[in-house]
Scaffold this active site. Structure first.
Site, PDB file in Angstrom:
ATOM      1  N   ARG A   1       2.678  -9.490  -2.416  1.00 53.43           N
ATOM      2  CA  ARG A   1       2.321  -9.024  -1.065  1.00 53.43           C
ATOM      3  C   ARG A   1       1.068  -8.134  -1.109  1.00 53.43           C
ATOM      4  O   ARG A   1       1.124  -6.955  -0.790  1.00 53.43           O
ATOM      5  CB  ARG A   1       3.460  -8.179  -0.465  1.00 53.43           C
ATOM      6  CG  ARG A   1       4.811  -8.823  -0.353  1.00 53.43           C
ATOM      7  CD  ARG A   1       5.753  -7.913   0.452  1.00 53.43           C
ATOM      8  NE  ARG A   1       5.808  -6.560  -0.043  1.00 53.43           N
ATOM      9  CZ  ARG A   1       6.718  -6.076  -0.893  1.00 53.43           C
ATOM     10  NH1 ARG A   1       7.685  -6.853  -1.348  1.00 53.43           N
ATOM     11  NH2 ARG A   1       6.663  -4.826  -1.285  1.00 53.43           N
TER      12      ARG A   1
ATOM     13  N   ARG B   1      12.247   5.279   1.005  1.00 55.91           N
ATOM     14  CA  ARG B   1      11.657   5.117   2.317  1.00 55.91           C
ATOM     15  C   ARG B   1      12.577   4.137   3.034  1.00 55.91           C
ATOM     16  O   ARG B   1      13.764   4.420   3.150  1.00 55.91           O
ATOM     17  CB  ARG B   1      10.207   4.612   2.156  1.00 55.91           C
ATOM     18  CG  ARG B   1       9.240   5.170   3.149  1.00 55.91           C
ATOM     19  CD  ARG B   1       7.817   4.737   2.859  1.00 55.91           C
ATOM     20  NE  ARG B   1       7.630   3.281   2.938  1.00 55.91           N
ATOM     21  CZ  ARG B   1       6.449   2.674   2.793  1.00 55.91           C
ATOM     22  NH1 ARG B   1       5.367   3.365   2.565  1.00 55.91           N
ATOM     23  NH2 ARG B   1       6.347   1.369   2.884  1.00 55.91           N
TER      24      ARG B   1
ATOM     25  N   CYS C   1     -21.799  14.398  16.018  1.00 57.67           N
ATOM     26  CA  CYS C   1     -21.403  14.565  17.423  1.00 57.67           C
ATOM     27  C   CYS C   1     -20.477  13.419  17.837  1.00 57.67           C
ATOM     28  O   CYS C   1     -20.225  12.510  17.060  1.00 57.67           O
ATOM     29  CB  CYS C   1     -22.638  14.580  18.305  1.00 57.67           C
ATOM     30  SG  CYS C   1     -23.863  15.807  17.790  1.00 57.67           S
TER      31      CYS C   1
HETATM   32  C1  LIG Z   1       1.332  -2.318   3.241  1.00 57.41           C
HETATM   33  C2  LIG Z   1       2.339  -2.967   2.373  1.00 57.41           C
HETATM   34  C3  LIG Z   1       1.956  -3.834   1.331  1.00 57.41           C
HETATM   35  C4  LIG Z   1       0.529  -3.998   0.885  1.00 57.41           C
HETATM   36  O1  LIG Z   1       0.195  -2.899   0.075  1.00 57.41           O
HETATM   37  P1  LIG Z   1      -1.277  -2.754  -0.589  1.00 57.41           P
HETATM   38  O2  LIG Z   1      -1.171  -1.520  -1.391  1.00 57.41           O
HETATM   39  O3  LIG Z   1      -2.214  -2.618   0.567  1.00 57.41           O
HETATM   40  O4  LIG Z   1      -1.511  -3.976  -1.367  1.00 57.41           O
HETATM   41  C5  LIG Z   1       2.937  -4.523   0.666  1.00 57.41           C
HETATM   42  N1  LIG Z   1       4.242  -4.351   0.974  1.00 57.41           N
HETATM   43  C6  LIG Z   1       4.639  -3.512   1.954  1.00 57.41           C
HETATM   44  C7  LIG Z   1       6.082  -3.357   2.236  1.00 57.41           C
HETATM   45  C8  LIG Z   1       3.711  -2.776   2.674  1.00 57.41           C
HETATM   46  O5  LIG Z   1       4.122  -1.934   3.614  1.00 57.41           O
END
Ligand SMILES: *Cc1c(COP(=O)(O)O)cnc(C)c1O
Length: 392
Positions: free
Chosen positions: A227, A143, A316
């Site tokens: 993250r 990606r 609806c």
């Molecule tokens: C959205 C995202 C996350 C968080 O992912 P989750 O599966 O919601 O914990 C972490 N890193 C990146 C690059 C993301 O795009």
């Protein structure tokens, strides 16, 4: 004699966001990360997965997160305007975005390519600011990020470019929701190789790789920073994850009208459902314009007056009908479309299963002009650690 409580003034349709649940979930995630020496970046992109980025960010910082992750610089600036001064990383930029505004606000930037590095460098030259960048390596998600063959060139360019400080290198997993998937090991190998390249170029960057699933299931992949996103909101990233997360979003409405209907009547557009006996129907003023998917016609339950009840007839734009049988249901009674799942009420995960999607999409879709967002739980207050000022 009983005294009836005054009916609560309640919006027609609203999402209620429980900040105590957010704090509970972040405390779990930050605890997992801290156990392996990692810090926590709470991901609040897409308006905090539909929960409200500023409130979620403040609650997450209170509960142990030390940084925030968003997609766009615009989202990062919205946090700044909301008084959130913690480190923020914005990781996906479209051509023509105002990176200089991000730099001026101290937003850290994800960088994927030498072309993007040039754009960031131009913005630093314009503002005089140093850009704190997180170089992204594509380790197999295929990606965003630099592919393995582009990585050494990106690292060299970052080292050679004035005004660029490489804070971290990072990547994203393709199979984190399947913690034993062999591709994870391949991605980790590539990530470690990318780190070696950066070290050999003289960089000493932090590393981050783990989303919610890896934060909760793969402590070996925490590196310096995790993250998590979806787990912040109390939705499980992996089926059967061994932590008690609390869903923070409830979608609810109220009964607008109740009517007794004889057997054999067709209900709502197209009469796709008929009463089979005399019954009580409740009119609920929330429809597909409020986030209740029309495609769930005939497959949706709500929680109303102490139990699950089926939504009958077409969903609806503005409303649905709920079959309450012979039960007494009052006008103004609360109707829960999804929420914590307590006592067996529907959840966002249940909606996702019925819709053939994931709960991420369900909650992120609950940002609509007619849908009120109400925040509950202890409100974030004044000033936090990390120089975070929370203005309300
Ligand atoms: C959205 C995202 C996350 C968080 O992912 P989750 O599966 O919601 O914990 C972490 N890193 C990146 C690059 C993301 O795009």
């Amino acid at each position: 004699m009983t005294t009836m409580p005054a009916p609560l003034p309640r919006p027609r349709a609203e999402v209620v966001i429980d900040l105590d649940a957010i704090r509970h979930n972040v405390a779990i995630l930050a605890g997992c990360a801290a156990a392996s020496g990692a810090a926590t970046m709470a991901v609040v992109k897409a308006d905090g997965y539909g929960h409200g980025a500023i409130d979620v960010a403040a609650a997450a910082l209170q509960a142990g997160a030390s940084a925030l992750g968003v997609c766009s610089v615009e989202e990062a600036l919205a946090l700044r305007h909301g008084g959130i001064n913690a480190p923020v990383l914005a990781w996906l930029h479209a051509p023509g975005e105002d990176l200089a505004a991000g730099l001026a606000a101290g937003v850290e930037l994800g960088v994927y390519s030498t072309g993007q590095l040039d754009t960031v460098a131009a913005a630093t030259a314009a503002t005089g600011a140093t850009a704190r960048v997180h170089l992204k390596v594509d380790t197999g998600l295929t990606r965003g990020g630099a592919s393995s063959n582009q990585w050494p060139g990106l690292v060299r360019a970052a080292v050679a470019t004035r005004g660029i400080e490489v804070v971290a290198i990072w990547s994203h997993l393709a199979h984190a929701d399947d913690p034993d998937h062999p591709i994870i090991e391949q991605q980790v190998r590539r990530f470690d190789e990318a780190y070696q390249v950066a070290r050999e170029a003289g960089l000493r960057p932090l590393r981050h790789l783990a989303n919610s699933a890896a934060t909760l299931t793969r402590p070996d992949l925490h590196y310096d920073l995790v993250r998590p996103g979806i787990a912040v909101y109390g939705l499980s990233p992996v089926p059967g994850v061994g932590y008690h997360l609390l869903p923070a979003m409830t979608l609810r409405s109220q009964v607008a009208m109740v009517k007794r209907v004889p057997a054999g009547e067709g209900v709502s557009y197209g009469h796709v459902w008929h009463t089979t006996r005399e019954t009580t129907l409740a009119l609920v003023p929330a429809g597909y314009a409020d986030g209740v998917p029309r495609v769930l016609t005939g497959r949706l339950d709500v929680w109303l007056a102490g139990r699950r009840r089926p939504v009958v007839g077409r969903v609806c734009m503005d409303q649905v009908m709920v079959d309450c049988g012979d039960d007494l249901v009052a006008q103004g009674a609360e109707v829960i479309f999804f929420g914590t799942g307590d006592s067996g009420a529907p959840t966002a995960a249940e909606w996702a299963d019925k819709l053939g999607t994931i709960h991420y999409e369900v909650v992120a879709g609950m940002v609509r002009p007619r849908l009120t967002r109400t925040v509950c739980g202890r409100r974030p207050i004044a000033v936090d650690l990390n120089g975070t000022r929370v203005v309300r």
